[in-house]
Design a protein around this motif. Structure first.
Motif, short mmCIF file in Angstrom:
data_model
loop_
_atom_site.label_atom_id
_atom_site.label_comp_id
_atom_site.label_asym_id
_atom_site.label_seq_id
_atom_site.Cartn_x
_atom_site.Cartn_y
_atom_site.Cartn_z
N SER A 63 -3.04 14.34 -1.35
CA SER A 63 -2.38 13.00 -1.06
C SER A 63 -2.87 11.99 -2.38
O SER A 63 -3.79 12.01 -2.85
CB SER A 63 -3.00 12.73 0.22
OG SER A 63 -2.46 13.60 1.17
N PHE A 64 -1.97 10.90 -2.43
CA PHE A 64 -2.20 10.08 -3.48
C PHE A 64 -2.19 8.59 -2.87
O PHE A 64 -0.86 8.43 -1.97
CB PHE A 64 -1.12 10.21 -4.61
CG PHE A 64 -1.01 11.56 -4.96
CD1 PHE A 64 -2.26 12.21 -6.21
CD2 PHE A 64 -0.28 12.77 -4.90
CE1 PHE A 64 -2.30 13.36 -6.62
CE2 PHE A 64 -0.51 13.92 -5.06
CZ PHE A 64 -1.39 14.28 -6.09
N TYR A 65 -2.89 7.78 -3.31
CA TYR A 65 -2.86 6.49 -2.58
C TYR A 65 -2.86 5.19 -3.56
O TYR A 65 -3.71 5.66 -4.68
CB TYR A 65 -3.84 6.38 -1.43
CG TYR A 65 -4.02 7.66 -0.72
CD1 TYR A 65 -3.05 7.41 0.50
CD2 TYR A 65 -5.07 8.21 -0.84
CE1 TYR A 65 -3.21 8.50 1.40
CE2 TYR A 65 -5.23 9.34 0.15
CZ TYR A 65 -4.32 9.34 1.32
OH TYR A 65 -4.38 10.44 2.04
N SER A 66 -2.30 4.23 -3.35
CA SER A 66 -2.48 2.88 -4.23
C SER A 66 -2.28 1.64 -3.66
O SER A 66 -1.60 1.68 -2.60
CB SER A 66 -1.75 3.03 -5.62
OG SER A 66 -0.33 3.26 -5.39
N ALA A 67 -2.72 0.76 -4.08
CA ALA A 67 -2.35 -0.64 -3.43
C ALA A 67 -2.28 -1.57 -4.66
O ALA A 67 -2.71 -1.40 -5.87
CB ALA A 67 -3.63 -1.07 -2.53
N GLY A 68 -1.42 -2.59 -4.58
CA GLY A 68 -1.36 -3.59 -5.38
C GLY A 68 0.05 -4.36 -4.97
O GLY A 68 0.40 -4.66 -3.89
N LEU A 69 0.38 -5.18 -6.21
CA LEU A 69 1.50 -6.24 -6.02
C LEU A 69 2.88 -5.63 -6.36
O LEU A 69 3.13 -5.20 -7.57
CB LEU A 69 1.43 -7.38 -6.89
CG LEU A 69 0.01 -8.02 -6.71
CD1 LEU A 69 -0.13 -9.33 -7.49
CD2 LEU A 69 -0.30 -8.45 -5.20
N LEU A 70 3.87 -5.65 -5.57
CA LEU A 70 5.41 -5.57 -5.71
C LEU A 70 5.99 -7.03 -6.19
O LEU A 70 6.02 -7.73 -5.44
CB LEU A 70 6.18 -4.97 -4.70
CG LEU A 70 7.48 -4.30 -4.81
CD1 LEU A 70 7.39 -3.05 -5.78
CD2 LEU A 70 8.01 -3.98 -3.49
N PHE A 89 0.71 -1.04 0.13
CA PHE A 89 -0.05 -0.10 0.02
C PHE A 89 1.07 1.29 -0.04
O PHE A 89 1.90 1.44 0.84
CB PHE A 89 -0.80 -0.19 1.18
CG PHE A 89 -1.52 1.22 1.49
CD1 PHE A 89 -2.64 1.68 0.75
CD2 PHE A 89 -1.41 2.20 2.55
CE1 PHE A 89 -3.31 3.14 0.53
CE2 PHE A 89 -2.13 3.29 2.77
CZ PHE A 89 -2.96 3.71 1.89
N THR A 90 0.86 2.27 -1.05
CA THR A 90 1.54 3.42 -1.01
C THR A 90 0.54 4.81 -0.87
O THR A 90 -0.43 4.61 -1.14
CB THR A 90 2.28 3.46 -2.50
OG1 THR A 90 1.31 3.92 -3.51
CG2 THR A 90 2.86 2.26 -2.74
N ALA A 91 1.32 5.51 -0.06
CA ALA A 91 0.71 6.79 0.32
C ALA A 91 2.01 7.92 0.05
O ALA A 91 2.96 7.74 0.33
CB ALA A 91 0.04 6.76 1.65
N GLY A 92 1.34 8.86 -0.64
CA GLY A 92 2.25 9.93 -0.88
C GLY A 92 1.79 11.29 -1.02
O GLY A 92 0.29 11.48 -1.34
N ALA A 93 2.49 12.68 -0.85
CA ALA A 93 1.85 13.79 -0.82
C ALA A 93 3.15 14.79 -0.78
O ALA A 93 4.40 14.55 -0.63
CB ALA A 93 1.34 14.06 0.50
N PRO A 94 2.79 15.89 -1.66
CA PRO A 94 3.98 16.80 -1.61
C PRO A 94 4.27 17.62 -0.60
O PRO A 94 3.26 18.14 0.43
CB PRO A 94 3.56 17.82 -2.77
CG PRO A 94 2.03 17.61 -2.79
CD PRO A 94 1.61 16.21 -2.35
N GLU A 95 5.35 17.85 -0.21
CA GLU A 95 5.97 18.67 1.34
C GLU A 95 5.05 20.05 1.33
O GLU A 95 5.17 20.75 0.37
CB GLU A 95 7.08 18.76 1.44
CG GLU A 95 7.66 19.24 2.68
CD GLU A 95 9.30 19.13 2.96
OE1 GLU A 95 9.63 19.89 3.71
OE2 GLU A 95 9.76 18.41 2.16
N GLY A 96 4.40 20.05 2.23
CA GLY A 96 3.51 21.44 2.57
C GLY A 96 2.29 21.35 1.80
O GLY A 96 1.53 22.51 1.87
N GLY A 97 2.03 20.30 0.69
CA GLY A 97 0.82 20.46 0.13
C GLY A 97 -0.47 19.89 0.63
O GLY A 97 -0.29 19.24 1.87
N THR A 98 -1.57 19.75 0.09
CA THR A 98 -2.85 19.38 0.71
C THR A 98 -3.27 18.21 -0.02
O THR A 98 -4.16 17.32 0.37
CB THR A 98 -4.04 20.40 0.60
OG1 THR A 98 -4.09 20.84 -0.78
CG2 THR A 98 -3.53 21.62 1.63
#
Length: 258
Positions: free
Chosen positions: A225-232, A214-223
């Motif tokens: 957010s981005f999420y995804s799930a799957g297979l590595l 499960f991945t979660a990301g966001a730009p520093e100081g931004g509002t």
């Protein structure tokens, strides 16, 4: 020729991924496989922060299926509900969906999230229920190309260099750190994101071990957010890491399983 892989949960997957080979079912082998699946366990590498109160441990398939009745939570770990509208009668009041069983039943019957706000809330259910379905249907792997069950930091850095969140992508300067709970913390320029390793198993029935993430990301100081799930995935010893997103079918009744 490279094999194309698809991970789909739901009855609609059958039509979407038809194959040229048709085999006569071996009922004895099928019974043996079902018995083996029932006895096997899948071990979480950290707390499953998609449902309320699911701590790291090994689960049987029955225990995983029981999580269908556990409240889905948001990114702050709070129970979340999505208001679903009636499929044909707009005069009917909307009803709240709080668990994967709710979501499976209502989606199968055609209920849907109407507003953009409810669609954002629905994303929590698509993600959580998709991961749960994959965990519940996973098989023991016959081969693995992950040393000690995880990728190396250098592999994660190379993989991170290919990731995008919306229009944003990483810079050339990527910092990678693995922390307890099998969580990778990655920073690049003004982007920060996490990769949570959830469990190792054969999730796509190719005999090779993948890692559900499960991945979660966001730009520093931004509002945003981005999420995804799957297979590595890593299908040979020298292969680069690749990612296959989870797709959750909306067209399978909860009573028929995940």
């Amino acid at each position: 020729m490279q094999m194309m892989k698809t991970l789909l949960m739901g009855a609609g997957a059958v039509g979407a991924a038809s194959v040229a080979l048709v085999a006569v079912p071996d009922h004895d082998a099928e019974k043996s496989a079902n018995a083996s699946s029932a006895e096997s366990e899948i071990c979480l590498k950290g707390d499953l922060e998609l449902f309320e109160g699911v701590s790291s441990k090994c689960f049987s398939r029955d225990e995983l299926l029981a999580l269908r009745d556990r409240p889905v939570v948001d990114m702050q770990g709070q129970p979340v509900a999505v208001s679903m509208s009636h499929p044909t009668d707009m005069s009917m009041p909307a009803e709240d969906c709080r668990t994967c069983r709710d979501y499976s039943e209502m989606s199968f019957d055609g209920w849907y999230a109407l507003s953009s706000r409810e669609m954002r809330r629905e994303a929590y259910f698509v993600r959580a229920c998709g991961i749960l379905a994959a965990l519940a249907n996973a098989q023991p792997a016959g081969a693995t190309y992950f040393s000690n069950g995880s990728p190396e930091a250098e592999e994660v850095a190379l993989f991170a260099g290919t990731m995008k969140f919306g229009e944003a992508g990483p810079s050339e300067d990527i910092h990678v750190e693995k922390t307890p709970g099998a969580i990778w913390r990655i920073s690049s320029g003004d982007m920060n994101w996490l990769i949570h390793e959830i469990a190792n198993a054969d999730f796509d029935n190719d005999g090779v071990e993948e890692i559900m993430i499960f991945t979660a990301g966001a730009p520093e100081g931004g509002t945003a957010s981005f999420y995804s799930a799957g297979l590595l995935e890593k299908d040979t010893a020298g292969a680069a890491l690749s990612f296959t997103p989870v797709s959750y079918g909306r067209d399978k009744a909860a009573g028929a399983g995940l």
